[in-house]
Design an enzyme around this catalytic site. Structure first.
Site, mmCIF file in Angstrom:
data_model
loop_
_atom_site.group_PDB
_atom_site.id
_atom_site.type_symbol
_atom_site.label_atom_id
_atom_site.label_comp_id
_atom_site.label_asym_id
_atom_site.label_seq_id
_atom_site.Cartn_x
_atom_site.Cartn_y
_atom_site.Cartn_z
ATOM 1 N N LEU A 514 22.638 -14.139 30.042
ATOM 2 C CA LEU A 514 21.762 -13.221 30.761
ATOM 3 C C LEU A 514 22.474 -12.595 31.961
ATOM 4 O O LEU A 514 22.387 -11.383 32.189
ATOM 5 C CB LEU A 514 20.508 -13.968 31.202
ATOM 6 C CG LEU A 514 19.407 -13.121 31.842
ATOM 7 C CD1 LEU A 514 18.039 -13.581 31.347
ATOM 8 C CD2 LEU A 514 19.465 -13.216 33.361
ATOM 9 N N GLN A 517 24.808 -9.790 31.054
ATOM 10 C CA GLN A 517 24.132 -8.538 30.750
ATOM 11 C C GLN A 517 23.520 -7.907 32.004
ATOM 12 O O GLN A 517 23.503 -6.693 32.138
ATOM 13 C CB GLN A 517 23.040 -8.760 29.700
ATOM 14 C CG GLN A 517 22.370 -7.497 29.200
ATOM 15 C CD GLN A 517 23.347 -6.529 28.553
ATOM 16 O OE1 GLN A 517 24.411 -6.931 28.062
ATOM 17 N NE2 GLN A 517 23.007 -5.248 28.565
ATOM 18 N N GLU A 518 23.020 -8.739 32.901
ATOM 19 C CA GLU A 518 22.342 -8.229 34.089
ATOM 20 C C GLU A 518 23.301 -7.587 35.090
ATOM 21 O O GLU A 518 23.068 -6.485 35.561
ATOM 22 C CB GLU A 518 21.568 -9.359 34.791
ATOM 23 C CG GLU A 518 20.263 -9.732 34.124
ATOM 24 C CD GLU A 518 19.169 -8.702 34.362
ATOM 25 O OE1 GLU A 518 19.362 -7.774 35.165
ATOM 26 O OE2 GLU A 518 18.110 -8.826 33.725
ATOM 27 N N SER A 519 24.355 -8.299 35.436
ATOM 28 C CA SER A 519 25.183 -7.854 36.563
ATOM 29 C C SER A 519 26.672 -7.863 36.295
ATOM 30 O O SER A 519 27.443 -7.414 37.146
ATOM 31 C CB SER A 519 24.919 -8.751 37.768
ATOM 32 O OG SER A 519 25.403 -10.068 37.520
ATOM 33 N N TYR A 627 18.753 -5.006 25.374
ATOM 34 C CA TYR A 627 18.948 -6.146 26.279
ATOM 35 C C TYR A 627 18.745 -7.475 25.558
ATOM 36 O O TYR A 627 19.577 -8.384 25.654
ATOM 37 C CB TYR A 627 17.962 -6.012 27.442
ATOM 38 C CG TYR A 627 18.009 -7.100 28.473
ATOM 39 C CD1 TYR A 627 18.828 -6.989 29.589
ATOM 40 C CD2 TYR A 627 17.205 -8.234 28.368
ATOM 41 C CE1 TYR A 627 18.858 -7.979 30.562
ATOM 42 C CE2 TYR A 627 17.231 -9.229 29.331
ATOM 43 C CZ TYR A 627 18.059 -9.097 30.430
ATOM 44 O OH TYR A 627 18.086 -10.075 31.380
#
Length: 671
Positions: A514, A517-519, A627
């Protein structure tokens, strides 16, 4: 700022010491101030500060901002002087791109044609369309069909641009583009909620109806009602635009209007398009009879690949078992580019497997060949293809590490050093652009062309060593043959992440998947909507979660602290995961789009239980759909890396159906 960028400033100093050609670094604050002045359009401040940037490692950016801000008034000689001064750099070609767009707007075709051969990036569709417009000026009615096809593709792909609209208009004048193709652009624009682009298209062929385009966009029901009672000929093209707009608001209402009144006024191709849009919108809403609407389409080749993709998705989601013949029919009608996407290669193979029989086994062989063609560890459907073939996701053999000579070649590229310097002092967007340019268009020998795998591996390792994790990952992902999991799936902050996940019972591979993918592991990342840090937590979510976790004295400014961000992000993820009965796909969707939406997307009571891959492919929001798939694929790769054992993506996906009515929703107040 000094505390936030301390590691970056240390690296900046190290870069200067290691690269004497850069000279003494100074004036970072001047560059940062100029960056802000450029964003705010403060030309006066840019001019005042420019002399202070002289000799700075990023002087080229300072000069670019100052000249770009006044480009419309700049002389051609100033532009040429800039490009000569910074020859071979990203900013030389960036300014050339800007200059070509301005020359196109001015219709200065001689200057455009003289400058374009030096344009290296070549990725601006509008610049390309201006070049095609020049070709049309030269050739007129004798223009080849391939030229018209390219204009059409570029124009349809653009949101709204002057260059491709100009080229399309010239094609229309030369009788090389039929009116139907221009109306198609208007249809696509109305469906995408781009009124200006729709008006620009209609103006090419029917400027007299422009006011009506605005009317039908603002209130399609009122527009159609007025036309229903009007005497005289009905403008069918406008009726179709109104139906498209109405379908976006309520596909069932649009279907009723089409069936009861307007179908007879449309040509067969127009009717098919209308039903295709209505079917797509119904599939997006998941509560309407999408397949019934798609069934009214008499010729699938009249539909766009996007409509056909939603037809395939609706057929996958239909009932307890997908309607495989419809899935296959939709995929086969897509254009070549869509059919080559791993998404539709995978689902075509699954359809062929499902439809094969002992009497007609050929489909199995074709399915196996399709799956073998995409099976790898690279992405969601590639991993699923591996599992369909009886294999699991394993860490591939690591390629030979970059040699000292390969590393040295990378480290001496000025553009990469500028990129790292820019990122280090807080000019991340500028640094990323420089980095991407020099990995995509200039190899380590200074020759035009993308880096090869060995060069990319060495460049990725450089970024990893400097803890510039987003460039490390993105550069490593671009290798075509060699796959290095160590740089594709780095594990920074490992002690903090593993300690926290063990404390609350989360799989560290899921958290890493996660965060990646997020940052991309950028600790000070901040989104346009205000999400912050490694786990991109929103302020309201942070406050709510901190309260749930009993974090006394929490204030939103603490979310930029690494450990606090991890604690809040993982705490929220665990609450969401528990609320969705441990479903990794549902929790990922909730983390991205909020918990309320996945509760709706999982279906009402009585809805069928779906393969989670089918559920994920039917997520209505493109961002969330992408996502969920990336987080789950990342998670599987991280699990293989962290455990050293083969992993199953399918096991992590599971199945998804409506919540048991008797089961409590423990966190209905989740934000």
């Amino acid at each position: 700022m000094i505390v936030k960028l301390s590691w970056g400033l240390l690296f900046a100093v190290a870069t200067v010491l290691a690269n004497p050609a850069f000279g003494q670094a100074r004036g970072d604050d001047v560059l940062l101030e100029m960056g802000q002045a450029f964003k705010s359009g403060d030309r006066k401040k840019l001019a005042q500060l420019l002399p202070q940037a002289k000799g700075h490692p990023l002087e080229s950016w300072a000069a670019y901002w100052e000249l770009r801000a006044r480009l419309e008034e700049a002389s051609p000689q100033e532009v040429q002087d800039f490009m000569a001064r910074f020859a071979g750099s990203y900013l030389e070609d960036r300014l050339r791109n800007d200059w070509l767009l301005l020359l196109g707007q001015r219709r200065d075709w001689d200057a455009f044609a003289a400058e374009h051969p030096q344009y290296r990036m070549g990725d601006d569709r509008e610049v390309r369309c201006y070049l095609l417009a020049i070709e049309l000026l030269k050739k007129g009615p004798a223009a080849p069909a391939a030229l018209a096809d390219e204009v059409r593709r570029n124009w349809y792909a653009q949101r709204d641009d002057e260059g491709c609209t100009l080229a399309a208009g010239r094609l229309f004048d030369a009788k090389k583009m039929p009116a139907q193709d221009i109306w198609k652009k208007a249809r696509l624009s109305v469906d995408a909620l781009r009124l200006r682009a729709a008006r620009n298209a209609v103006e090419l062929i029917a400027p007299e109806v422009l006011p009506q385009v605005g009317d039908l966009y603002a209130n399609p029901a009122k527009f159609l009602a007025a036309h229903a009672t009007a005497t005289g000929k009905v403008r069918k093209e406008l009726v179709l635009l109104a139906l498209i707009r109405m379908a976006g608001n309520d596909p069932d209402v649009a279907a009723t209007a089409l069936d009861s009144k307007w179908s007879v006024h449309l040509l067969p191709e127009e009717r098919n398009w209308a039903w295709g849009v209505i079917g797509k919108q119904a599939a997006l809403k998941q509560g309407s009879p999408a397949l019934e609407y798609f069934a009214k389409v008499e010729k699938d080749s009249d539909l766009t690949s996007e409509m056909l993709a939603w037809k395939a998705r609706a057929a996958l989601r239909a009932g307890s078992r997908p309607q495989w013949p419809v899935v296959l029919e939709a995929i086969q009608a897509m254009d070549d580019d869509a059919r080559k996407d791993p998404t539709w290669i995978y689902w075509k193979a699954r359809a062929l497997q499902a439809l094969a029989t002992d009497a007609r086994p050929a489909g199995r062989a074709e399915a196996t060949a399709l799956l073998e063609g995409i099976a790898s560890v690279r992405g969601f459907y590639e991993q699923l293809a591996l599992e369909e073939l009886g294999r699991q996701v394993s860490v591939p053999a690591r390629p030979q590490p970059p040699t000292p000579e390969e590393k040295a070649l990378v480290r001496q590229i000025p553009g990469l050093n500028r990129a790292l310097y820019a990122i280090a002092i807080g000019l991340r967007a500028e640094g990323v652009r420089e980095w991407n340019y020099h990995t995509n268009l200039v190899n380590t020998r200074g020759q035009p062309g993308a880096m090869n795998d060995r060069e990319l591996l060495a460049t990725a390792q450089l970024a990893c060593e400097r803890a510039v994790w987003d460039r490390c990952i993105n550069t490593s992902e671009r290798t075509r043959g060699d796959i290095d999991f160590e740089t594709r799936f780095p594990v920074p902050h490992r002690e903090a992440v593993v300690k926290r996940t063990r404390e609350i019972g989360l799989d560290p591979a899921y958290v890493y998947g996660l965060i990646r993918q997020e940052s991309r592991f950028i600790t000070d990342a901040r989104s346009g909507v205000g999400a912050s840090g490694l786990m991109q937590v929103m302020p309201a979510t942070a406050r709510w979660t901190a309260k749930k976790l009993g974090m006394v004295g929490f204030t939103p400014d603490q979310i930029t602290d690494r450990d606090t961000n991890i604690a809040i992000g993982t705490g929220y993820l665990k609450l969401v995961l528990d609320d969705f009965d441990g479903s990794l796909p549902l929790a990922a969707a909730a983390y991205n789009a909020g918990p309320g939406r996945p509760r709706v997307w999982r279906g009402q009571a009585g809805a069928p239980v779906l393969d989670a891959a089918i559920w994920a492919e039917n997520v209505p929001f493109a961002e969330t759909r992408d996502y969920v798939k990336k987080v789950l694929a990342n998670t599987t790769s991280y699990a293989a890396l962290l455990t050293g054992r083969p992993q199953s993506l399918k096991a992590r996906l599971g199945s998804i159906g409506p919540r048991d009515a008797a089961a409590p929703e423990i966190n209905r107040e989740l934000p």
